[in-house]
Design an enzyme around this catalytic site. Sequence first.
Site, PDB file in Angstrom:
ATOM      1  N   ARG A  78      27.217  -9.978 -35.459  1.00  0.00           N
ATOM      2  CA  ARG A  78      28.379 -10.309 -36.295  1.00  0.00           C
ATOM      3  C   ARG A  78      29.342 -11.245 -35.554  1.00  0.00           C
ATOM      4  O   ARG A  78      30.560 -11.102 -35.653  1.00  0.00           O
ATOM      5  CB  ARG A  78      29.131  -9.041 -36.702  1.00  0.00           C
ATOM      6  CG  ARG A  78      28.387  -8.153 -37.647  1.00  0.00           C
ATOM      7  CD  ARG A  78      28.118  -8.865 -38.973  1.00  0.00           C
ATOM      8  NE  ARG A  78      27.734  -7.937 -40.005  1.00  0.00           N
ATOM      9  CZ  ARG A  78      26.502  -7.453 -40.163  1.00  0.00           C
ATOM     10  NH1 ARG A  78      25.539  -7.845 -39.364  1.00  0.00           N
ATOM     11  NH2 ARG A  78      26.242  -6.608 -41.141  1.00  0.00           N
ATOM     12  N   SER A 134      31.472  -3.726 -44.982  1.00  0.00           N
ATOM     13  CA  SER A 134      31.862  -2.964 -43.785  1.00  0.00           C
ATOM     14  C   SER A 134      33.213  -3.460 -43.281  1.00  0.00           C
ATOM     15  O   SER A 134      33.372  -4.660 -43.041  1.00  0.00           O
ATOM     16  CB  SER A 134      30.843  -3.173 -42.666  1.00  0.00           C
ATOM     17  OG  SER A 134      29.549  -2.850 -43.101  1.00  0.00           O
ATOM     18  N   GLU A 139      35.550  -5.889 -38.621  1.00  0.00           N
ATOM     19  CA  GLU A 139      34.595  -6.967 -38.903  1.00  0.00           C
ATOM     20  C   GLU A 139      35.279  -7.978 -39.822  1.00  0.00           C
ATOM     21  O   GLU A 139      34.987  -9.167 -39.810  1.00  0.00           O
ATOM     22  CB  GLU A 139      33.361  -6.375 -39.588  1.00  0.00           C
ATOM     23  CG  GLU A 139      32.236  -7.370 -39.744  1.00  0.00           C
ATOM     24  CD  GLU A 139      31.288  -7.020 -40.857  1.00  0.00           C
ATOM     25  OE1 GLU A 139      31.642  -7.176 -42.031  1.00  0.00           O
ATOM     26  OE2 GLU A 139      30.168  -6.606 -40.546  1.00  0.00           O
TER      27      GLU A 139
HETATM   28  N1  EPU Z   1      26.372   6.903 -42.154  1.00  0.00           N
HETATM   29  C1  EPU Z   1      27.235   7.993 -42.218  1.00  0.00           C
HETATM   30  N2  EPU Z   1      28.091   8.079 -43.288  1.00  0.00           N
HETATM   31  C2  EPU Z   1      28.128   7.148 -44.281  1.00  0.00           C
HETATM   32  C3  EPU Z   1      27.240   6.044 -44.229  1.00  0.00           C
HETATM   33  C4  EPU Z   1      26.380   5.936 -43.142  1.00  0.00           C
HETATM   34  O1  EPU Z   1      27.238   8.839 -41.346  1.00  0.00           O
HETATM   35  O2  EPU Z   1      28.967   7.302 -45.199  1.00  0.00           O
HETATM   36  C5  EPU Z   1      25.514   6.759 -40.963  1.00  0.00           C
HETATM   37  C6  EPU Z   1      24.084   7.218 -41.170  1.00  0.00           C
HETATM   38  O3  EPU Z   1      23.682   7.840 -39.952  1.00  0.00           O
HETATM   39  C7  EPU Z   1      23.320   5.921 -41.322  1.00  0.00           C
HETATM   40  C8  EPU Z   1      24.117   4.991 -40.432  1.00  0.00           C
HETATM   41  O4  EPU Z   1      25.474   5.404 -40.580  1.00  0.00           O
HETATM   42  O5  EPU Z   1      22.012   6.034 -40.868  1.00  0.00           O
HETATM   43  C9  EPU Z   1      23.998   3.525 -40.789  1.00  0.00           C
HETATM   44  O6  EPU Z   1      24.382   3.330 -42.144  1.00  0.00           O
HETATM   45  P1  EPU Z   1      23.838   2.083 -42.994  1.00  0.00           P
HETATM   46  O7  EPU Z   1      22.343   2.006 -42.929  1.00  0.00           O
HETATM   47  O8  EPU Z   1      24.470   2.109 -44.337  1.00  0.00           O
HETATM   48  O9  EPU Z   1      24.322   0.816 -42.180  1.00  0.00           O
HETATM   49  P2  EPU Z   1      25.715   0.451 -41.456  1.00  0.00           P
HETATM   50  O10 EPU Z   1      25.479   0.453 -39.991  1.00  0.00           O
HETATM   51  O11 EPU Z   1      26.856   1.256 -41.960  1.00  0.00           O
HETATM   52  C10 EPU Z   1      25.153  -2.094 -41.371  1.00  0.00           C
HETATM   53  C11 EPU Z   1      25.878  -3.367 -41.698  1.00  0.00           C
HETATM   54  C12 EPU Z   1      25.865  -3.588 -43.208  1.00  0.00           C
HETATM   55  C13 EPU Z   1      24.414  -3.675 -43.665  1.00  0.00           C
HETATM   56  C14 EPU Z   1      23.709  -2.349 -43.310  1.00  0.00           C
HETATM   57  C15 EPU Z   1      22.238  -2.348 -43.655  1.00  0.00           C
HETATM   58  C16 EPU Z   1      27.548  -3.612 -39.943  1.00  0.00           C
HETATM   59  C17 EPU Z   1      28.999  -3.545 -39.580  1.00  0.00           C
HETATM   60  N3  EPU Z   1      27.245  -3.304 -41.190  1.00  0.00           N
HETATM   61  O12 EPU Z   1      25.922  -1.050 -41.961  1.00  0.00           O
HETATM   62  O13 EPU Z   1      26.500  -4.836 -43.480  1.00  0.00           O
HETATM   63  O14 EPU Z   1      24.340  -3.880 -45.071  1.00  0.00           O
HETATM   64  O15 EPU Z   1      23.826  -2.141 -41.867  1.00  0.00           O
HETATM   65  O16 EPU Z   1      21.536  -3.103 -42.715  1.00  0.00           O
HETATM   66  O17 EPU Z   1      26.733  -3.958 -39.081  1.00  0.00           O
HETATM   67  C18 EPU Z   1      28.645  -5.783 -43.944  1.00  0.00           C
HETATM   68  O18 EPU Z   1      28.566  -6.341 -42.850  1.00  0.00           O
HETATM   69  O19 EPU Z   1      29.654  -5.944 -44.698  1.00  0.00           O
HETATM   70  C19 EPU Z   1      27.572  -4.886 -44.367  1.00  0.00           C
HETATM   71  C20 EPU Z   1      27.648  -4.182 -45.489  1.00  0.00           C
END
Ligand code: EPU
Length: 340
Positions: free
Chosen positions: A163, A237, A334
């Site tokens: 990012r 995010s 972010e």
């Molecule tokens: N989780 C929780 N609670 C929640 C949601 C998620 O505990 O309410 C935990 C779970 O353990 C899950 C982990 O967080 O396995 C990761 O969640 P998720 O797969 O939804 O991905 P993320 O790390 O929250 C990142 C990107 C997203 C992208 C997703 C999918 C960043 C800051 N965000 O989110 O990007 O869509 O992975 O690859 O790296 C964005 O940048 O705006 C964005 C949406």
Amino acid sequence: MPTVVQHDADLTALNSFGVPARAAHFARISDTDELQQALDFAAEQRLPLLVLGGGSNTLFLGNYHGLVLHVANRGIQWSDDSRRVTVAAGENWHDFVSLSIERGFYGLENLALIPGLVGAAPIQNIGAYGRELADVFVELEAIDLQTGKHHTLDKAACEFGYRDSLFKSDPETQWLIWSVTLQLQAKDQPDTSYAALQKVLAEQGDAQVSAKAVFATVCAIRRSKLPDPAELGNAGSFFKNPLVSADKLAALQAEHADVPHFATDSAKLVKLPAAWLIEQAGWKGKRRGQAGVHEQHALVIVNHGHATGEEIFLLAQEISASVLNKFGVALQPEVRLIHG
Ligand code: EPU
């Protein structure tokens, strides 16, 4: 005063949080002549500049006193033989991804449904479901806003990270990205290595997975947990996922055995899901007036209707203070914060 520049423009519809904000001066830029007129005006009036694409990663903390350059150039050049494509910064990212797959230019299927314009994609090296822009990036054309000169920057020059890129961190130069060139593939061989994606594809029983199937699945996953900004203002995010040392992870695991973590390119650092830290700190679904944490995803801050940018920012500060207090982990936004 050049006709391209308007005064006291409303930015509410130009930021996906939908918070009220006005720009003292505003120019919609469709070609390089309009850009030059706007830059001349800004130089004459000594105005600071703000480049705004789709406004999907920007939080206005108040009105903006300078000149907003709203990028609106269009056009896509497809090279069918090489599968290279050059796309104008003002094109909508998701519409472009969708077109690319229909045309048999594969490689962007995991990046479906990311809000915003093409020009914003390199700024934070957008990424999702195991892929990021840098994986397919060749070069871009950018304009140095101080000199008005066009430059071609290759992948190394853009300094992509998680990012992150040169365009976020360059203290010397303010860049406006004009077009982006990507190398896509004729071969329909999508990357399904990301665990959460693999799981849904397996549940659907897709043995031979096509780029089109991955595209549809990514759209479905995103729609199921990320709010549509047209219905509930948000910028995806709000925070980055923090990187911590292996020692820090071990210390956290001593108290929270189940802390999820992901490997990174560096053996010394692991990535923690900010969403998990925020949920554990009790924020999921909480509200502070018109600002709130999304019920389906703890990393997304939403505008319940009439929040100001300040209100959203105060909630974000409260969340990061409580995560720091509970876990000793600092969260970095972010989202780009515009102070006026
Ligand atoms: N989780 C929780 N609670 C929640 C949601 C998620 O505990 O309410 C935990 C779970 O353990 C899950 C982990 O967080 O396995 C990761 O969640 P998720 O797969 O939804 O991905 P993320 O790390 O929250 C990142 C990107 C997203 C992208 C997703 C999918 C960043 C800051 N965000 O989110 O990007 O869509 O992975 O690859 O790296 C964005 O940048 O705006 C964005 C949406």
